[in-house]
Motif scaffolding. Structure first.
Motif, mmCIF file in Angstrom:
data_model
loop_
_atom_site.group_PDB
_atom_site.id
_atom_site.type_symbol
_atom_site.label_atom_id
_atom_site.label_comp_id
_atom_site.label_asym_id
_atom_site.label_seq_id
_atom_site.Cartn_x
_atom_site.Cartn_y
_atom_site.Cartn_z
ATOM 1 N N ASP A 123 32.773 35.528 47.494
ATOM 2 C CA ASP A 123 33.308 35.771 48.487
ATOM 3 C C ASP A 123 34.470 37.211 48.369
ATOM 4 O OD1 ASP A 123 34.891 34.099 47.304
ATOM 5 O OD2 ASP A 123 35.975 33.271 48.808
ATOM 6 N N GLU A 124 35.117 36.705 47.077
ATOM 7 C CA GLU A 124 36.010 37.963 46.659
ATOM 8 C C GLU A 124 35.117 39.455 46.333
ATOM 9 O OE1 GLU A 124 39.709 38.396 43.516
ATOM 10 O OE2 GLU A 124 38.987 36.409 44.104
ATOM 11 N N GLY A 184 34.128 41.027 49.505
ATOM 12 C CA GLY A 184 35.354 41.726 50.304
ATOM 13 C C GLY A 184 35.824 42.776 49.857
ATOM 14 N N GLN A 185 35.612 43.023 48.528
ATOM 15 C CA GLN A 185 36.182 44.274 47.868
ATOM 16 C C GLN A 185 34.897 45.230 47.377
ATOM 17 O OE1 GLN A 185 39.055 43.041 44.956
ATOM 18 N NE2 GLN A 185 39.957 41.414 46.129
ATOM 19 N N GLY A 222 33.569 33.168 43.344
ATOM 20 C CA GLY A 222 34.213 34.641 43.304
ATOM 21 C C GLY A 222 33.368 35.478 44.146
ATOM 22 N N PRO A 243 36.544 37.607 39.133
ATOM 23 C CA PRO A 243 35.668 38.654 39.899
ATOM 24 C C PRO A 243 36.003 40.076 40.083
ATOM 25 C CG PRO A 243 36.780 36.929 41.256
ATOM 26 C CD PRO A 243 37.541 36.811 40.063
ATOM 27 N N CYS A 244 36.778 40.282 39.171
ATOM 28 C CA CYS A 244 37.002 41.769 38.828
ATOM 29 C C CYS A 244 35.730 42.505 38.021
ATOM 30 C CB CYS A 244 38.426 42.103 38.233
ATOM 31 S SG CYS A 244 38.891 43.853 38.339
#
Length: 191
Positions: free
Chosen positions: A119-120, A123-124, A117, A168-169
């Motif tokens: 990388d996610e 990215g965000q 997670g 990953p939120c």
């Protein structure tokens, strides 16, 4: 011959413990946080406070903070105990400069992590909302960053956002503002 106890097949003996869970939970929620040990060395300009003892109607508000690529709230020392930070021995209020130092260093650090997670998250990163909580362990002052995707089921301006699962939120990380290190990255899993 002795008597043999007959148990109901529909209610095993451990079922009685399930009935005690609400009472046990209520007792754990009412217990006061541990008393603080010696005051930590907080970053310059930070406000220190011992473990909070909140009283109804007398709570300090979270303080809005934002900058290039981030938005969130600084949690005052008096409210930091609401986050249940593992092994915290005291609390302090991070400054906007502490937050800016975290935000300047975190993108590079998270982009190098290999946990599921990460990388996610990298990215965000600008999309996450943050709650910045100053705490200490012994004489070391650090801060806990609780980060999450925008939510509408809880008022993140006034209370901790704590969610199981969600992927990953939702993630948390600890930052040491004195030496700029990160640790205890926790990215939620999926259910």
């Amino acid at each position: 011959m002795g008597m043999i106890e007959k148990r109901s097949a529909s209610r095993p003996r451990h079922w009685a413990l399930v009935g005690l869970l609400p009472a046990m939970l209520a007792c754990s929620l009412l217990s006061a946080p541990a008393s603080p040990s010696p005051k930590p060395t907080a970053p310059p300009g930070a406000t220190q406070a011992p473990a909070p003892t909140p009283s109804p109607g007398d709570t300090q508000p979270y303080v809005d903070v934002s900058g290039a690529g981030y938005q969130g709230v600084i949690v005052p020392a008096e409210r930091a105990g609401e986050f249940g930070i593992f092994k915290a021995t005291g609390y302090w209020t991070p400054t906007e400069a502490d937050v800016a130092a975290f935000e300047a260093a975190f993108p590079a650090w998270i982009s190098q992590q290999t946990e599921w997670g990460a990388d996610e998250v990298a990215g965000q990163l600008p999309d996450y909302i943050r709650q910045y909580v100053g705490f200490s362990r012994g004489d070391r002052a650090m801060f806990y960053v609780n980060a999450f995707c925008p939510v509408d089921f809880i008022d993140w301006h006034s209370q901790p956002v704590m969610v199981d699962d969600g992927g990953p939120c939702f993630f948390r990380v600890v930052f040491d503002p004195l030496d700029g290190t990160f640790f205890e990255l926790m990215i939620n899993g999926l259910a």
